[in-house]
Design a protein around this motif. Structure first.
Motif, PDB file in Angstrom:
ATOM      1  N   THR A  88       0.826  -1.210   0.000  1.00 17.30           N
ATOM      2  CA  THR A  88       0.000   0.000   0.000  1.00 17.30           C
ATOM      3  C   THR A  88       0.857   1.255   0.000  1.00 17.30           C
ATOM      4  N   GLN A  89       1.937   1.239   0.771  1.00 19.06           N
ATOM      5  CA  GLN A  89       2.804   2.416   0.838  1.00 19.06           C
ATOM      6  C   GLN A  89       3.565   2.629  -0.461  1.00 19.06           C
ATOM      7  N   ILE A  90       3.979   1.551  -1.118  1.00 16.28           N
ATOM      8  CA  ILE A  90       4.624   1.688  -2.425  1.00 16.28           C
ATOM      9  C   ILE A  90       3.652   2.337  -3.409  1.00 16.28           C
ATOM     10  N   HIS A  91       2.402   1.862  -3.395  1.00 16.69           N
ATOM     11  CA  HIS A  91       1.371   2.448  -4.256  1.00 16.69           C
ATOM     12  C   HIS A  91       1.220   3.938  -3.971  1.00 16.69           C
ATOM     13  N   GLN A  92       1.140   4.299  -2.713  1.00 16.99           N
ATOM     14  CA  GLN A  92       0.968   5.709  -2.356  1.00 16.99           C
ATOM     15  C   GLN A  92       2.159   6.556  -2.806  1.00 16.99           C
ATOM     16  N   ARG A  93       3.366   6.007  -2.688  1.00 10.94           N
ATOM     17  CA  ARG A  93       4.561   6.751  -3.084  1.00 10.94           C
ATOM     18  C   ARG A  93       4.605   6.998  -4.594  1.00 10.94           C
ATOM     19  N   LEU A 106      -1.845   0.401  -9.552  1.00 11.01           N
ATOM     20  CA  LEU A 106      -2.888  -0.286  -8.797  1.00 11.01           C
ATOM     21  C   LEU A 106      -2.234  -1.234  -7.804  1.00 11.01           C
ATOM     22  N   ALA A 107      -2.758  -1.281  -6.576  1.00  9.52           N
ATOM     23  CA  ALA A 107      -2.275  -2.226  -5.569  1.00  9.52           C
ATOM     24  C   ALA A 107      -3.323  -3.303  -5.359  1.00  9.52           C
ATOM     25  N   VAL A 108      -2.897  -4.563  -5.334  1.00 11.29           N
ATOM     26  CA  VAL A 108      -3.790  -5.684  -5.016  1.00 11.29           C
ATOM     27  C   VAL A 108      -3.154  -6.461  -3.868  1.00 11.29           C
ATOM     28  N   VAL A 109      -3.901  -6.589  -2.769  1.00  7.69           N
ATOM     29  CA  VAL A 109      -3.347  -7.202  -1.561  1.00  7.69           C
ATOM     30  C   VAL A 109      -4.381  -8.118  -0.926  1.00  7.69           C
ATOM     31  N   GLY A 110      -3.924  -9.042  -0.110  1.00  9.19           N
ATOM     32  CA  GLY A 110      -4.830  -9.899   0.631  1.00  9.19           C
ATOM     33  C   GLY A 110      -5.624  -9.110   1.653  1.00  9.19           C
ATOM     34  N   GLY A 111      -6.747  -9.691   2.098  1.00  8.72           N
ATOM     35  CA  GLY A 111      -7.585  -9.021   3.084  1.00  8.72           C
ATOM     36  C   GLY A 111      -8.609  -8.093   2.476  1.00  8.72           C
ATOM     37  N   VAL A 112      -8.560  -7.903   1.159  1.00  7.31           N
ATOM     38  CA  VAL A 112      -9.536  -7.074   0.451  1.00  7.31           C
ATOM     39  C   VAL A 112     -10.347  -7.996  -0.452  1.00  7.31           C
ATOM     40  N   ASN A 113     -11.631  -7.725  -0.583  1.00  7.17           N
ATOM     41  CA  ASN A 113     -12.482  -8.540  -1.445  1.00  7.17           C
ATOM     42  C   ASN A 113     -11.878  -8.620  -2.840  1.00  7.17           C
ATOM     43  N   ASP A 276      -3.709 -11.201  11.978  1.00  7.33           N
ATOM     44  CA  ASP A 276      -5.103 -11.630  12.115  1.00  7.33           C
ATOM     45  C   ASP A 276      -6.091 -10.476  12.013  1.00  7.33           C
ATOM     46  N   LYS A 277      -5.600  -9.256  11.963  1.00 10.89           N
ATOM     47  CA  LYS A 277      -6.485  -8.105  11.841  1.00 10.89           C
ATOM     48  C   LYS A 277      -6.944  -7.955  10.397  1.00 10.89           C
ATOM     49  N   GLY A 278      -8.213  -7.599  10.210  1.00 14.18           N
ATOM     50  CA  GLY A 278      -8.736  -7.357   8.876  1.00 14.18           C
ATOM     51  C   GLY A 278      -8.086  -6.137   8.250  1.00 14.18           C
ATOM     52  N   GLN A 279      -8.229  -6.018   6.937  1.00 14.15           N
ATOM     53  CA  GLN A 279      -7.573  -4.915   6.254  1.00 14.15           C
ATOM     54  C   GLN A 279      -8.086  -3.568   6.749  1.00 14.15           C
ATOM     55  N   GLY A 280      -9.370  -3.474   7.048  1.00 16.47           N
ATOM     56  CA  GLY A 280      -9.903  -2.207   7.544  1.00 16.47           C
ATOM     57  C   GLY A 280      -9.260  -1.791   8.855  1.00 16.47           C
ATOM     58  N   ALA A 281      -9.118  -2.748   9.780  1.00 12.00           N
ATOM     59  CA  ALA A 281      -8.502  -2.444  11.070  1.00 12.00           C
ATOM     60  C   ALA A 281      -7.031  -2.077  10.898  1.00 12.00           C
TER      61      ALA A 281
END
Length: 433
Positions: A88-93, A106-113, A276-281
């Motif tokens: 996510t930080q690479i995407h933002q940079r 575009l960033a694609v990561v686990g924890g997101v639908n 174990d925390k969801g992506q939102g958290a």
């Protein structure tokens, strides 16, 4: 002074960097950007916080710009990172520099639908930033194709090895054209990472800007011998109540959650960060920590490489790490970009020998403070001087993400049922009969 323009970057990117206060390249950038722009395979080793993202990302954007259009689901560049936070930080940079050149990241990561990513890939994507697992899921479903990837970058390759991602990384690299440019950046380049280099990089130009030691001059290291666990717990409370951004590291997810509960009961706004925390958290924790509204982040080692946030003035090893590499990566969350930072390790009596060996392997010169014999170790002047420790004095806080209870004073002002105005009209008269 060498500038980014001297390295061969176009003025449009130099202007974007200048707007963010970035005018002078870091050593790894000065060394590797010209070779990356020339299309050479690059092998880079540098400490965390040394500017690796721009080292591979900016040349990647320059080489893609003006060379054709990308097709949906067929990115022309791929960046693999071990954690959601780092991706996510690479995407933002890279997002703003890419937009300046007319490119989409575009960033694609686990924890997101995954359906969200599938919809995003339906539009042309020039640079895809991905965690290996999510990229593999998308290729398996036929929603992502890597046959047009001209440039691939692997960031924090040694952590991907430590986390068991290399089989997926190899599968993904085999899906990219063999003649494409490949860049691999890591803090260490040994073991399985070296095998990856031998298999997929072609005559790479190697650049190393630092030994695998904690050599940041603006970082100070301290060992606090605290005695037993109750004393350590009280020390942690005092440190967490300090002013400034603090990251506290624990070995286990359960330990993180338990520590956050203790701190919040003491009125300290701490958030947890672990796998174990969801992506939102996880996003709320990182964003709150970045903007200063959450002063304390308690994390497992998942955060040791994935957090690149300015103004982290203190790193605390509440649980000493299992090995020296983890120590260095945890410590690298502070003293970033030339800023000063402090790293302290809390050592209980039974951990003294283990931590001594750890510090020696890490190549760290740490100042020792033995506060274990004091009646109140948490209140010693040395702890306050080094960390800014102080007594917590705020009201207890609810769990992260839950609303704070209403102010009792406001609640008391509410009218009781007997004080509420009776309803008027015909219904009132009927009820009175």
């Amino acid at each position: 002074m060498t500038t980014f323009a001297d390295l061969g970057l176009p003025q449009r990117l130099v202007h974007v960097l200048r707007n963010h206060g970035i005018t002078e390249p870091f050593p790894i950038q000065r060394a590797a950007i010209p070779d990356a722009l020339a299309g050479k395979d690059v092998l880079g080793r540098g400490p965390t916080g040394s500017g690796k993202t721009y080292t591979f990302g900016l040349p990647m954007l320059v080489r893609l710009a003006g060379t054709g259009a990308s097709k949906p689901a067929h990115p022309r560049a791929l960046i693999l990172a071990p954690t959601r936070e780092l991706a996510t930080q690479i995407h933002q940079r890279l997002d703003e520099p890419a937009a300046t050149l007319g490119l989409r990241v575009l960033a694609v990561v686990g924890g997101v639908n995954i359906n969200h990513h599938i919809r995003s890939l339906a539009r042309p994507v020039d640079v895809l930033v991905a965690t290996p697992g999510r990229a593999q899921d998308l290729t398996n479903q036929g929603k992502l194709h890597l046959d047009e990837v001209r440039i691939t970058a692997l960031d924090e390759a040694d952590q991907m090895a430590d986390m068991g991602f290399l089989p997926q990384v190899r599968k993904l690299l085999r899906l990219t054209p063999a003649q494409g440019q490949r860049m691999l950046f890591s803090a260490t380049l040994d073991g399985d990472v070296n095998k990856l280099v031998e298999q997929f990089l072609h005559d790479p130009v190697a650049h190393s800007t630092a030994p695998v030691q904690a050599a940041v001059e603006s970082m100070s290291h301290h060992l606090f011998f605290v005695g037993d666990r109750p004393a350590r717990n009280e020390v942690v409370l005092r440190i967490a109540a300090r002013q400034g951004k603090t990251i506290m590291f624990m070995r286990t997810k359960h330990g993180v959650d338990r520590q956050v509960k203790k701190l919040r009961r003491a009125g300290i706004n701490a958030y947890p960060l672990h796998g174990d925390k969801g992506q939102g958290a996880r996003t709320r924790a990182i964003e709150g920590f970045a903007d200063g509204s959450v002063p304390v982040l308690v994390a497992t080692d998942i955060a040791a490489r994935g957090i690149d946030i300015a103004d982290v003035s203190l790193v605390v090893h509440v649980d000493p790490p299992a090995e020296h590499k983890a120590y260095l990566h945890r410590a690298g969350r502070t003293a970033r970009g030339g800023a000063a930072g402090t790293v302290i390790t809390l050592v209980m009596d039974e951990q003294r020998k283990e931590v001594g060996t750890l510090i020696k392997k890490a190549g760290v010169a740490a100042t020792e403070h033995d506060i274990s014999g004091r009646d109140n170790p948490a209140g010693t002047p040395a702890l306050k001087e080094v960390t800014g420790a102080r007594k917590p004095n705020g009201p207890a806080l609810p769990p992260p993400g839950q609303a704070t209870p209403q102010n009792p004073a406001k609640t008391a002002k509410k009218k009781s049922p007997s004080q509420r105005r009776r309803p008027s009209g015909r219904n009132t008269r009927r009820r009175d009969r």
